[in-house]
Design a protein around this motif. Structure first.
Motif, PDB file in Angstrom:
ATOM      1  N   ARG A   1       0.825  -1.205   0.000  1.00 50.08           N
ATOM      2  CA  ARG A   1       0.000   0.000   0.000  1.00 50.08           C
ATOM      3  C   ARG A   1       0.861   1.258   0.000  1.00 50.08           C
ATOM      4  N   TRP A   2       1.959   1.220   0.743  1.00 50.30           N
ATOM      5  CA  TRP A   2       2.856   2.367   0.842  1.00 50.30           C
ATOM      6  C   TRP A   2       4.287   1.877   0.660  1.00 50.30           C
ATOM      7  N   GLY A   3       5.149   2.810   0.280  1.00 46.98           N
ATOM      8  CA  GLY A   3       6.548   2.411   0.095  1.00 46.98           C
ATOM      9  C   GLY A   3       6.786   1.764  -1.263  1.00 46.98           C
ATOM     10  N   PRO A   4       7.685   0.776  -1.343  1.00 48.62           N
ATOM     11  CA  PRO A   4       8.319   0.122  -0.211  1.00 48.62           C
ATOM     12  C   PRO A   4       9.402   0.983   0.437  1.00 48.62           C
ATOM     13  N   SER A   5       9.562   0.795   1.726  1.00 50.67           N
ATOM     14  CA  SER A   5      10.610   1.501   2.461  1.00 50.67           C
ATOM     15  C   SER A   5      11.928   0.768   2.250  1.00 50.67           C
ATOM     16  N   THR A   6      12.781   1.370   1.454  1.00 49.65           N
ATOM     17  CA  THR A   6      14.075   0.757   1.146  1.00 49.65           C
ATOM     18  C   THR A   6      15.216   1.436   1.893  1.00 49.65           C
ATOM     19  N   ASP A   7      14.872   2.338   2.803  1.00 50.24           N
ATOM     20  CA  ASP A   7      15.893   3.120   3.516  1.00 50.24           C
ATOM     21  C   ASP A   7      16.035   2.682   4.972  1.00 50.24           C
ATOM     22  N   VAL A   8      15.795   1.417   5.241  1.00 47.77           N
ATOM     23  CA  VAL A   8      15.877   0.923   6.621  1.00 47.77           C
ATOM     24  C   VAL A   8      17.240   1.203   7.256  1.00 47.77           C
ATOM     25  N   PRO A   9      18.362   0.986   6.564  1.00 51.72           N
ATOM     26  CA  PRO A   9      19.653   1.313   7.198  1.00 51.72           C
ATOM     27  C   PRO A   9      19.747   2.779   7.615  1.00 51.72           C
ATOM     28  N   GLN A  10      19.241   3.667   6.779  1.00 49.10           N
ATOM     29  CA  GLN A  10      19.284   5.093   7.120  1.00 49.10           C
ATOM     30  C   GLN A  10      18.383   5.397   8.320  1.00 49.10           C
ATOM     31  N   VAL A  11      17.213   4.766   8.354  1.00 43.89           N
ATOM     32  CA  VAL A  11      16.301   4.986   9.476  1.00 43.89           C
ATOM     33  C   VAL A  11      16.961   4.534  10.778  1.00 43.89           C
ATOM     34  N   ILE A  12      17.579   3.365  10.758  1.00 43.03           N
ATOM     35  CA  ILE A  12      18.256   2.872  11.958  1.00 43.03           C
ATOM     36  C   ILE A  12      19.368   3.830  12.371  1.00 43.03           C
ATOM     37  N   ASN A  13      20.093   4.357  11.399  1.00 43.31           N
ATOM     38  CA  ASN A  13      21.151   5.319  11.723  1.00 43.31           C
ATOM     39  C   ASN A  13      20.591   6.592  12.341  1.00 43.31           C
TER      40      ASN A  13
END
Length: 455
Positions: free
Chosen positions: A86-98
């Protein structure tokens, strides 16, 4: 609105059914994990989530919000991600964790696409959400100290909520089979509010499905929870089952039919339970925004309540020790009597001499209000590792302990004895742990002198 369905006109929960108490197996010990009803860090330090939700997938450029949320006092941020259904996909998980780590926040990552599955035709299933997490595995393994995986947001609507049990148990098993050792968070059905008691009545089944016994249940509290008795009863049910519970989302009483947020905050504080308010900014219904247009200098009524109010972020949040090794003492709660202020007092017991097995303890009044107070004791090992500890003190002014967590506490007259529980007795040389309690007082609340002995 982007996601919020606030259910109204639903009969309040009845939690009067008898609930069995179960003996739980040994706890996992990789990163953040569950011990008893508590979330603890790898070092055994209890971690109580105090934070907010952030609309990352819908506002991906608002990355400054991570720092703003930290500055507001939070120790945790629940980050909205999309699987692509429905949304995304969120491919920036490493950046979010940082972003989380840079701002010393624990990161709860959630897939939002599951919202209302079974009732919302576009929603993803929990199995599809797990596939997203498997696709992100390389970005998540090794982050167990910093990341909690919230499998899917509000994963079942009001249509056939009974499917929640099997779907959730299977999702947990699939994550574990694929090598995830993270603390897992699971949301309730009924758009998160569990007004059918499905999660409450089947929590043990889902818990047993986790080979690591390392998950926490998450209730979302909106208009179903507009009575204090309903909130307390739901919390009591999980306490009776000895299963961990957090309030993963909640709003505020902007009218008489809405959620009793004051009770949520006060009860969570008294019970040592975590909570994550909805949400920082970006709601299509802005009454649930804590800031206007993501501006931290423009707190809304709801934002002021969560950030600066009684039992809010500034009063109660403590940074995870993975970032600093020290839990700072929060400022006084706004609920404290104006004439009484919290104080950190009582000097630590003498430090053990080199080469001996010993410990020191310090006593802090974290928060105080007429007739009651919250205390914390920090236990620190000496120059040698210890395998257990006992702290004793004698109240001089008639105070008494009414509730405690992260220690087994008993009283004999004015003398209090606190012993470690299973997960926080082993301390390396110089390492610390804390336990907390709620106490009663009248007239004077002086700090006692502590004695600490170690095994």
């Amino acid at each position: 609105m982007k996601k919020r369905l606030i259910l109204s006109g639903i009969t309040a929960l009845a939690v009067g059914a008898s609930i069995m108490t179960f003996v739980r197996p040994a706890d996992a010990a990789v990163g953040l994990h569950v011990s008893g009803r508590d979330v603890v860090e790898a070092n055994g330090q209890t971690f109580i989530m105090r934070g907010v939700n952030h609309h990352h997938v819908w506002s991906p450029t608002q990355t400054a919000s991570f720092g703003h949320i930290k500055a507001a006092g939070a120790n945790t941020v629940r980050v909205v991600l999309g699987s692509g259904k429905r949304w995304g996909p969120s491919t920036d998980v490493p950046q979010v964790i940082n972003y989380c780590k840079q701002n010393k926040l624990i990161c709860v990552l959630e897939v939002h696409d599951t919202t209302g599955y079974g009732e919302e035709g576009a929603a993803a299933s929990l199995d599809e959400a797990v596939n997203y997490w498997i696709g992100q595995k390389d970005n998540l393994v090794g982050q167990e100290n910093y990341v909690i995986i919230n499998i899917g947001n509000e994963p079942i609507g009001n249509t056939n909520p009974g499917q929640w049990t099997t779907a959730t148990a299977n999702a947990v098993r699939k994550l574990r089979t694929n090598g995830f050792e993270h603390l897992i968070m699971v949301d309730a059905p009924n758009w998160g509010q569990d007004w059918t008691n499905t999660m409450r009545d089947n929590a043990q089944t889902v818990w047993n499905a986790d080979s690591q016994r390392n998950l926490v249940f998450s209730i979302h509290m909106y208009s179903v929870y507009n009575q204090a008795a309903t909130i307390r009863s739901y919390f009591d049910a999980f306490r009776t089952m000895n299963l961990p519970l957090v309030v993963g989302e909640f709003g505020w009483r902007f009218n008489s039919n809405e959620v009793d947020h004051d009770t949520i905050l006060s009860e969570a504080q008294a019970r040592g339970m975590g909570w994550l308010g909805w949400s920082w900014s970006g709601n299509s219904d802005p009454i649930l925004d804590m800031t206007t247009n993501f501006n931290p200098n423009q707190l809304t009524t709801w934002g002021q309540r969560i950030v600066n109010g009684a039992n809010g972020l500034k009063a109660t949040a403590r940074e995870a020790t993975i970032y600093s090794g020290v839990n700072p003492t929060p400022t006084a709660s706004a609920s404290a009597s104006p004439s009484v202020s919290p104080s950190a007092s009582a000097s630590p017991t003498a430090s053990p001499t080199a080469g001996t097995r010993g410990c020191a303890a310090t006593y802090t009044i974290v928060n105080q209000w007429p007739g009651g107070f919250q205390g914390e004791v920090r236990v620190t090992a000496g120059n040698s590792a210890v395998s257990g500890w006992t702290v004793t003190w004698t109240f001089a002014n008639g105070q008494r302990v009414t509730q405690a967590w992260s220690a087994t506490v008993s009283s004999s007259g004015s003398t209090v004895t606190a012993r470690n529980v299973g997960y926080n007795g082993n301390l390396a040389a110089g390492a610390s742990t804390t336990f907390g309690f709620i106490g009663a007082w009248n007239g004077t609340n002086s700090a006692p002198t502590l004695s600490c002995t170690a095994n």
